[in-house]
Design a protein around this motif. Structure first.
Motif, short mmCIF file in Angstrom:
data_model
loop_
_atom_site.label_atom_id
_atom_site.label_comp_id
_atom_site.label_asym_id
_atom_site.label_seq_id
_atom_site.Cartn_x
_atom_site.Cartn_y
_atom_site.Cartn_z
N THR A 136 10.94 -5.06 -10.27
CA THR A 136 10.27 -4.31 -8.77
C THR A 136 11.13 -4.24 -7.91
OG1 THR A 136 7.95 -5.18 -9.17
CG2 THR A 136 8.42 -4.46 -6.97
N ALA A 189 14.09 -10.80 -5.16
CA ALA A 189 12.76 -11.15 -5.37
C ALA A 189 12.41 -12.40 -5.36
CB ALA A 189 12.78 -10.75 -6.97
N GLU A 190 12.86 -13.33 -5.62
CA GLU A 190 12.59 -14.90 -5.05
C GLU A 190 12.21 -14.83 -3.70
OE1 GLU A 190 15.58 -16.76 -8.34
OE2 GLU A 190 16.20 -16.93 -6.50
N GLN A 232 17.78 -10.52 -7.98
CA GLN A 232 16.95 -11.57 -8.30
C GLN A 232 16.57 -12.52 -7.20
OE1 GLN A 232 15.13 -12.47 -11.18
NE2 GLN A 232 14.28 -14.12 -9.91
N ARG A 249 9.28 -21.90 -10.45
CA ARG A 249 9.77 -20.63 -9.54
C ARG A 249 10.13 -21.00 -8.33
NH1 ARG A 249 4.62 -18.72 -11.75
NH2 ARG A 249 3.56 -20.06 -10.03
N THR A 295 8.36 -11.53 -5.57
CA THR A 295 7.94 -10.58 -6.66
C THR A 295 9.03 -10.72 -7.77
OG1 THR A 295 7.55 -8.08 -6.89
CG2 THR A 295 9.21 -8.72 -5.51
N ASN A 296 9.21 -9.79 -8.69
CA ASN A 296 10.31 -9.86 -9.74
C ASN A 296 11.42 -8.87 -9.52
OD1 ASN A 296 9.50 -7.07 -11.13
ND2 ASN A 296 7.60 -8.21 -11.24
N ARG A 297 12.29 -9.05 -10.27
CA ARG A 297 13.75 -8.41 -10.28
C ARG A 297 13.39 -6.97 -10.51
NH1 ARG A 297 16.70 -5.85 -13.30
NH2 ARG A 297 15.79 -7.02 -15.12
#
Length: 189
Positions: A154, A145-146, A142, A44, A150-152
């Motif tokens: 969201t 989010a990084e 993305q 990640r 969190t995630n894309r």
């Protein structure tokens, strides 16, 4: 020959064409925007910072392994020695920005974290317009989010929510944070 009198070679890199990382030199940014990243054991991405004109970046400052410098726009950079006086003069600014970003990562809930991050980007890299501050470079959902852990999906949902509430205008063509958003969150553009 005195190196202070030698012209520096300007290197150009396009978006997503990584800058080489060197142990004994740094990159000074003259044009464009980069982000510095590392990875955890699961692969990640962990964003270390966003850097623009005048910033100095490189492995010698961040000391992370793995380490990557990723252009978010086309960039022009010059190489400077890790031991130069110029490099050491940028360490405080580097630390300040790292601390600001770390503080953002502890804002809750996630919509507040996202909005504060976008305000931070606008204050640092934005351009004043009639109705707000425009962020002129594209960050994918993305990439955001990084940065925020969190995630894309969201981020996409929260950006739509913030747009429907009039707190920002965020699309591929236009990324504008209205002045009222800065006023509501106690931030000055």
């Amino acid at each position: 020959m005195n190196s202070a009198h030698c012209p520096s070679i300007i290197y150009r890199f396009e978006r997503h064409h990584r800058l080489p990382t060197r142990k004994n030199s740094l990159w000074q940014i003259h044009e464009g925007l980069v982000r510095t990243v590392t990875w955890d054991d699961d692969g990640r991405v962990i964003v270390l910072g966003y850097w623009g004109v005048g910033s100095v970046v490189g492995y010698g400052i961040d000391q992370m392994d793995p380490y990557d410098i990723q252009p978010l726009t086309a960039v022009s950079v010059t190489s400077i020695s890790l031991n130069s006086a110029l490099a050491s003069s940028y360490l405080l600014a580097h630390q300040k920005q790292t601390n600001e970003l770390l503080g953002l990562l502890h804002c809750h809930p996630m919509d507040n974290r996202l909005l504060r991050f976008i305000i931070w980007l606008a204050q640092r890299f934005g351009v004043s317009k009639k109705h707000g501050i425009e962020v002129r470079f594209l960050l994918t959902h993305q990439e955001i989010a990084e940065t925020l852990g969190t995630n894309r999906v969201t981020i996409t949902r929260l950006i739509k929510q913030l747009e429907s509430n009039g707190k920002l205008h965020w699309s591929r063509k236009r990324r504008l944070i209205p002045y009222q958003t800065f006023d509501r969150y106690g931030q000055t553009p």
